[in-house]
Scaffold this active site. Structure first.
Site, PDB file in Angstrom:
ATOM      1  N   GLY A  87       0.855  -1.195   0.000  1.00 25.79           N
ATOM      2  CA  GLY A  87       0.000   0.000   0.000  1.00 25.79           C
ATOM      3  C   GLY A  87       0.882   1.234   0.000  1.00 25.79           C
ATOM      4  O   GLY A  87       0.541   2.291  -0.531  1.00 25.79           O
ATOM      5  N   ASN A  88       2.084   1.083   0.597  1.00 23.21           N
ATOM      6  CA  ASN A  88       3.024   2.209   0.668  1.00 23.21           C
ATOM      7  C   ASN A  88       3.617   2.573  -0.685  1.00 23.21           C
ATOM      8  O   ASN A  88       4.246   3.614  -0.823  1.00 23.21           O
ATOM      9  CB  ASN A  88       4.169   1.863   1.629  1.00 23.21           C
ATOM     10  CG  ASN A  88       3.664   1.818   3.048  1.00 23.21           C
ATOM     11  OD1 ASN A  88       2.762   2.562   3.398  1.00 23.21           O
ATOM     12  ND2 ASN A  88       4.226   0.936   3.851  1.00 23.21           N
ATOM     13  N   LYS A 101      -1.842  -5.692  12.495  1.00 22.08           N
ATOM     14  CA  LYS A 101      -1.651  -5.144  11.149  1.00 22.08           C
ATOM     15  C   LYS A 101      -1.765  -3.624  11.166  1.00 22.08           C
ATOM     16  O   LYS A 101      -2.850  -3.074  11.436  1.00 22.08           O
ATOM     17  CB  LYS A 101      -2.721  -5.747  10.240  1.00 22.08           C
ATOM     18  CG  LYS A 101      -2.676  -5.243   8.823  1.00 22.08           C
ATOM     19  CD  LYS A 101      -1.602  -5.946   8.044  1.00 22.08           C
ATOM     20  CE  LYS A 101      -1.324  -5.277   6.732  1.00 22.08           C
ATOM     21  NZ  LYS A 101       0.007  -5.591   6.226  1.00 22.08           N
ATOM     22  N   LYS A 129      -1.238  -8.694   2.723  1.00 24.88           N
ATOM     23  CA  LYS A 129      -1.305  -8.892   1.263  1.00 24.88           C
ATOM     24  C   LYS A 129      -0.185  -9.802   0.748  1.00 24.88           C
ATOM     25  O   LYS A 129      -0.341 -10.437  -0.276  1.00 24.88           O
ATOM     26  CB  LYS A 129      -1.327  -7.560   0.507  1.00 24.88           C
ATOM     27  CG  LYS A 129      -0.054  -6.781   0.569  1.00 24.88           C
ATOM     28  CD  LYS A 129       0.692  -6.761  -0.735  1.00 24.88           C
ATOM     29  CE  LYS A 129       2.023  -6.105  -0.640  1.00 24.88           C
ATOM     30  NZ  LYS A 129       2.678  -5.868   0.613  1.00 24.88           N
ATOM     31  N   LYS A 131       6.999 -10.951   4.529  1.00 26.97           N
ATOM     32  CA  LYS A 131       7.405 -11.112   3.117  1.00 26.97           C
ATOM     33  C   LYS A 131       8.264 -12.366   2.968  1.00 26.97           C
ATOM     34  O   LYS A 131       8.065 -13.169   2.052  1.00 26.97           O
ATOM     35  CB  LYS A 131       8.199  -9.895   2.627  1.00 26.97           C
ATOM     36  CG  LYS A 131       7.322  -8.687   2.465  1.00 26.97           C
ATOM     37  CD  LYS A 131       8.088  -7.508   1.918  1.00 26.97           C
ATOM     38  CE  LYS A 131       7.373  -6.230   2.260  1.00 26.97           C
ATOM     39  NZ  LYS A 131       5.956  -6.180   1.887  1.00 26.97           N
TER      40      LYS A 131
HETATM   41  N1  LIG Z   1      16.189  -7.367   6.971  1.00 26.07           N
HETATM   42  C1  LIG Z   1      15.656  -6.449   6.177  1.00 26.07           C
HETATM   43  N2  LIG Z   1      16.060  -6.317   4.901  1.00 26.07           N
HETATM   44  C2  LIG Z   1      15.516  -5.377   4.109  1.00 26.07           C
HETATM   45  N3  LIG Z   1      14.543  -4.540   4.499  1.00 26.07           N
HETATM   46  C3  LIG Z   1      14.068  -4.621   5.754  1.00 26.07           C
HETATM   47  C4  LIG Z   1      14.611  -5.592   6.640  1.00 26.07           C
HETATM   48  N4  LIG Z   1      13.984  -5.459   7.810  1.00 26.07           N
HETATM   49  C5  LIG Z   1      13.067  -4.469   7.673  1.00 26.07           C
HETATM   50  N5  LIG Z   1      13.122  -3.956   6.442  1.00 26.07           N
HETATM   51  C6  LIG Z   1      12.222  -2.873   5.994  1.00 26.07           C
HETATM   52  O1  LIG Z   1      10.976  -3.487   5.662  1.00 26.07           O
HETATM   53  C7  LIG Z   1      10.386  -2.758   4.587  1.00 26.07           C
HETATM   54  C8  LIG Z   1       9.301  -3.611   3.923  1.00 26.07           C
HETATM   55  O2  LIG Z   1       8.184  -3.721   4.764  1.00 26.07           O
HETATM   56  P1  LIG Z   1       6.875  -2.791   4.569  1.00 26.07           P
HETATM   57  O3  LIG Z   1       7.277  -1.368   4.358  1.00 26.07           O
HETATM   58  O4  LIG Z   1       5.967  -3.114   5.689  1.00 26.07           O
HETATM   59  O5  LIG Z   1       6.328  -3.417   3.235  1.00 26.07           O
HETATM   60  P2  LIG Z   1       5.388  -2.884   2.034  1.00 26.07           P
HETATM   61  O6  LIG Z   1       6.354  -2.467   0.961  1.00 26.07           O
HETATM   62  O7  LIG Z   1       4.619  -4.101   1.639  1.00 26.07           O
HETATM   63  O8  LIG Z   1       4.526  -1.780   2.544  1.00 26.07           O
HETATM   64  C9  LIG Z   1      11.567  -2.424   3.729  1.00 26.07           C
HETATM   65  O9  LIG Z   1      11.303  -1.346   2.864  1.00 26.07           O
HETATM   66  C10 LIG Z   1      12.646  -2.081   4.761  1.00 26.07           C
HETATM   67  O10 LIG Z   1      12.582  -0.713   5.081  1.00 26.07           O
HETATM   68  N1  LIG Z   2      -3.311  -5.562   3.328  1.00 24.35           N
HETATM   69  C1  LIG Z   2      -1.982  -5.251   3.378  1.00 24.35           C
HETATM   70  O1  LIG Z   2      -1.117  -6.088   3.672  1.00 24.35           O
HETATM   71  O2  LIG Z   2      -1.667  -3.926   3.099  1.00 24.35           O
HETATM   72  P1  LIG Z   2      -0.206  -3.214   3.153  1.00 24.35           P
HETATM   73  O3  LIG Z   2       0.694  -3.998   2.256  1.00 24.35           O
HETATM   74  O4  LIG Z   2      -0.473  -1.838   2.648  1.00 24.35           O
HETATM   75  O5  LIG Z   2       0.230  -3.260   4.574  1.00 24.35           O
END
Ligand SMILES: Nc1ncnc2c1ncn2[C@@H]1O[C@H](COP(=O)(O)OP(=O)(O)O)[C@@H](O)[C@H]1O
Ligand SMILES: NC(=O)OP(=O)(O)O
Length: 566
Positions: free
Chosen positions: A11-12, A134, A217, A279
């Site tokens: 979503g980000n 979440k 997701k 992930k």
């Molecule tokens: N071990 C790691 N290696 C790489 N990134 C990491 C790690 N731990 C945490 N991160 C952070 O996690 C982020 C991804 O999670 P998040 O922002 O929640 O995902 P999404 O892109 O689905 O919104 C990465 O952009 C990074 O900033």
């Molecule tokens: N539903 C869900 O996982 O959304 P984000 O990736 O935006 O957290």
């Protein structure tokens, strides 16, 4: 589906932490993402897109709460979380589909984008409902967080000084529309699905109900990728690669990893549960479910990562890619079209040049009144439900000119191939070889030994007579299959736990890959039918795969194989 990628974007990717997330900014970011998607389509790939909704679903809820804080403003119903998820799926699905369509048009590609409203089944008693984890909505300062907590929100500090609202996030069990999504991907459309992790639903006696939660997701994407049978799952996020020792002097990027190494890093706590952890777990799950490779990378490095020049790439090195050609089969042609269908325990992939349909013992002695089956005290009507779906599968195999092999259990008229142990077993009213209403019971040449008229063999189809339960025992089935280069068996027949089960186990030990069609097999005992099916695919497919005839027929309908020579 070779060449098919599922791109899961956070979503980000459309709204960055801390920014108000204007619609214009989201459109701008959607356009950047769409350009990458169109490049992949231009490269000849089929693309399935899933997306998060964390920031957006939070905005939707907050809007409602500001207007109607006590849910009492006349004419404005309170918005449940599941409906907010559905709203976010519609809104983001629109933004992405329109952006992808425009990018495809700009490149002169005639593929279209389609957003599918997707439901994901969760367990009503998932412990996650009692423990919100979440993050949704925009990041907050400490003082806003305190105010919202007082209003009843659960708020956590996701990074020093950064606060987010958290809601329950149960595990997705099934993507309800997986089969339809798979069919759409096969048409060449860029499909946007399972947005926001899917609308969480539970099944009750009176049907489906939405539940208040936001499914992760990445987990939903891994499940959808495995159900649809995509080749590569790509989790697109804010970093080019996954790192270990992040933020420390020993930080290093992981480029190519196998499941054992990645699992060890996960267990060692290298990946935080609120960000990279899910992930990594989802990537591991996809590969464990039979997926070929999972990639974690950033949007700008997407294409490089798919070509192996960037990103963290997870492959299942410990499992050969299906199907496994046998030593005696002709060499396979690189790039040959494969067929993939949703199956348990993971998608079944087969080469249409190497498949045969097995129809096991659909004989009158077992299926009709007066035969051997009934003489053992069984209700033969229980087997007849398998006839209609099997006839549909048979028709498709015949249309395509693919091999069909029928088996019949029975004995020589002089019964020299009948062990006394088999003859004397049980307390039948009629024994093998005795005269019954359809001639001598289970004796070759008698009317009861013949196959039911609805599934009768036609000219050119192999008919094998077997004295035992297994189709390989004391027959030339293995020779016939190897001579034709067949490696994959679609299995139908009766009964599931006896002749079908024995045959599938024999096939497995000989290196053949069996797909058992659940509705084209049957038993006098429904519980044995169910248990036998469960056993086939237990422990990661210990003896084979199980799917419905519909799953197979849909996969065949949506894959063009007229050009496949046999
Ligand atoms: N071990 C790691 N290696 C790489 N990134 C990491 C790690 N731990 C945490 N991160 C952070 O996690 C982020 C991804 O999670 P998040 O922002 O929640 O995902 P999404 O892109 O689905 O919104 C990465 O952009 C990074 O900033
Ligand atoms: N539903 C869900 O996982 O959304 P984000 O990736 O935006 O957290």
């Amino acid at each position: 589906m070779t060449g098919t990628v599922l791109l899961a974007v956070g979503g980000n990717a459309l709204v960055l932490d801390g920014e108000p997330g204007s619609v214009a900014r989201q459109q701008e970011r959607a356009a950047r993402f769409a350009d990458q998607v169109a490049d992949l389509v231009g490269d000849g790939r089929q693309v399935l897109v899933t997306h998060g909704n964390g920031p957006q679903v939070g905005f939707i809820l907050r809007r409602g709460e500001l207007v109607a804080p006590d849910a009492s403003v006349e004419g404005l119903p309170e918005l449940p979380l599941w409906l907010a998820v559905a709203d976010s799926q519609g809104g983001i699905g629109h933004l992405l589909a329109v952006a992808v369509d425009s990018a495809l048009e700009r490149r002169g590609l005639d593929s279209r984008a389609v957003a599918v409203l997707t439901h994901v089944e969760v367990d009503a008693d998932d412990p996650a409902f009692a423990l919100p984890t979440k993050p949704i909505g925009a990041a907050m300062t400490s003082s806003t967080a305190r105010a919202r907590t007082a209003e009843g929100w659960t708020v956590i500090e996701t990074a020093p000084g950064v606060h987010r609202r958290v809601v329950p996030s149960p595990r997705p069990r099934r993507v309800v529309e997986a089969e339809q999504i798979r069919a759409l991907v096969h048409t060449g459309a860029v499909v946007v699905a399972a947005g926001g992790g899917g609308i969480p639903v539970v099944r009750a006696a009176d049907g489906w109900h939405g539940v208040d939660a936001v499914v992760d997701k990445d987990r939903a994407s891994a499940l959808l990728a495995a159900s649809v049978g995509v080749d590569t799952l790509v989790l697109v996020t804010g970093v080019d690669e996954v790192s270990v020792g992040r933020g420390t002097p020993r930080q290093r990027a992981l480029r190519e990893v196998d499941p054992v190494e990645l699992r060890a890093h996960l267990d060692a706590g290298e990946f935080p549960p609120g960000s990279m952890g899910p992930k990594v777990e989802s990537a591991l799950q996809f590969v464990a479910d039979g997926g070929r490779r999972a990639v974690i990378t950033s949007l700008p490095r997407l294409r490089d990562a798919l070509e192996g020049r960037s990103g963290t790439l997870l492959t299942a090195r410990d499992r050969p890619a299906p199907p496994t050609p046998t030593a005696l089969s002709p060499a396979s042609t690189p790039g040959e079209p494969m067929i993939t269908l949703a199956a348990d325990p993971f998608p079944y992939v087969f080469d249409p040049r190497r498949v045969a349909l097995l129809c096991i013992d659909f004989q009158r002695d077992f299926m009709e009144a007066g035969g051997f089956g009934e003489s053992l005290g069984n209700d033969v009507s229980r087997l007849r439900g398998a006839i209609e779906p099997t006839s549909r599968v048979l028709e498709v195999f015949r249309d395509r000119g693919w091999p069909v092999i029928h088996t019949r259990e029975g004995h020589r008229p002089d019964l020299t191939d009948l062990f006394p142990a088999k003859r004397d077993r049980g307390s039948p009213t009629l024994r093998i070889g005795e005269d019954g209403p359809m001639g001598r019971v289970l004796v070759r040449g008698s009317a009861g030994h013949g196959i039911v008229p609805e599934l009768a063999p036609v000219e050119g189809e192999v008919v094998l007579d077997k004295p035992g339960k297994g189709s390989f025992y004391a027959t030339d089935l293995e020779t016939i299959l190897r001579a034709r280069g067949i490696t994959s068996l679609v299995v139908t027949g009766v009964t599931t736990e006896v002749c079908v089960q024995t045959t599938v186990r024999e096939a497995n030990d000989r290196g053949f890959e069996s797909l058992v069609l659940s509705d084209c097999t049957a038993s006098y005992f429904p519980q044995f039918h169910r248990s036998a099916l469960d056993m086939f695919c237990a422990q990661g497919g210990i003896v084979g795969w199980v799917a419905t005839s519909d799953a197979l027929l849909t996969a065949l309908r949506t894959t063009t194989h007229e050009e496949v020579p046999r």
